[in-house]
Design an enzyme around this catalytic site. Structure first.
Site, mmCIF file in Angstrom:
data_model
loop_
_atom_site.group_PDB
_atom_site.id
_atom_site.type_symbol
_atom_site.label_atom_id
_atom_site.label_comp_id
_atom_site.label_asym_id
_atom_site.label_seq_id
_atom_site.Cartn_x
_atom_site.Cartn_y
_atom_site.Cartn_z
ATOM 1 N N HIS A 1 50.567 -96.854 101.600
ATOM 2 C CA HIS A 1 51.083 -95.657 102.280
ATOM 3 C C HIS A 1 50.729 -94.433 101.444
ATOM 4 C CE1 HIS A 1 54.267 -94.141 105.243
ATOM 5 N NE2 HIS A 1 53.770 -93.046 104.649
ATOM 6 N N LEU A 2 49.954 -93.554 102.023
ATOM 7 C CA LEU A 2 49.499 -92.332 101.371
ATOM 8 C C LEU A 2 50.671 -91.516 100.833
ATOM 9 C CD1 LEU A 2 47.032 -90.385 100.916
ATOM 10 C CD2 LEU A 2 47.703 -89.328 103.083
ATOM 11 N N HIS A 3 50.526 -91.015 99.630
ATOM 12 C CA HIS A 3 51.523 -90.106 99.067
ATOM 13 C C HIS A 3 50.865 -89.257 97.977
ATOM 14 C CE1 HIS A 3 51.668 -93.865 96.759
ATOM 15 N NE2 HIS A 3 52.064 -93.154 95.719
ATOM 16 N N GLN A 4 51.256 -87.997 97.938
ATOM 17 C CA GLN A 4 50.736 -87.068 96.939
ATOM 18 C C GLN A 4 51.827 -86.748 95.928
ATOM 19 O OE1 GLN A 4 47.603 -84.118 97.056
ATOM 20 N NE2 GLN A 4 49.213 -82.688 97.637
#
Length: 180
Positions: free
Chosen positions: A137-140
């Site tokens: 899951h993409l996260h910055q």
């Protein structure tokens, strides 16, 4: 003290203090890391279903949200995540990418306003081989920095000290996001 224990060093004072961080064991063991979205184990998919305080959410946008990192590098370390379960930045829609960028800028302004952060590390680790703890899951990451914040504790002692509880940090940042 029995001779064999004394020889092994058990019980001998070493002059070091101990900072116990048992909550990190879940991270070390890899608990809650999703292998497959179909299992429902993705923390970044579960968090938005929680109450903001329980999920450590500091701000909800239309397509993405800002949440405190449960295993922070520094006080105020948060992540901007799309609600949609995607792994790669190239999978974002133009609107998602724009909101992730806007929330990142808002997070920087908010953290700077409430804590006086003098710098930031901003970034995404894409894939497990690139260091993504939760690659599914993409996260910055938005990591606030201050002069001297990397002292002997993390470098030599491999320990991070955080002067504030996560709940207090969440309340501070969530309140500041609402006022901006």
């Amino acid at each position: 003290m029995p001779d064999e224990l004394h020889q092994a060093g058990a019980g001998d004072p070493d002059g070091l203090d101990r900072l116990w961080t048992p909550h990190r064991l879940a991270y070390i063991r890899g608990e809650n890391k999703p292998d497959d979205h179909s299992t429902g184990q993705c923390p970044f998919c579960r968090i938005p279903k929680m109450d903001d305080a329980e999920g450590l959410i500091v701000h909800r946008g239309e397509l993405a949200y800002a949440v405190l990192n449960l295993y922070p590098y520094s006080p105020g370390h948060l992540m901007v995540c799309p609600y949609r379960h995607i792994a790669d930045y190239t999978e974002t829609t133009d609107d998602e990418a724009a909101e992730i960028a806007d929330l990142t800028r808002a997070a920087m302004r908010t953290i700077r306003a409430v804590s006086g952060a003098q710098g930031f590390n901003i970034g995404m680790n894409q894939g497990a081989v690139a260091g993504a703890g939760i690659a599914a899951h993409l996260h910055q990451h938005v990591v606030p920095r201050w002069p001297g914040d990397q002292n002997f504790m993390p470098i030599i002692g491999r320990t991070k000290t955080l002067p504030e509880l996560l709940g207090e940090t969440r309340d501070l940042l969530a309140g500041a996001f609402k006022r901006r």
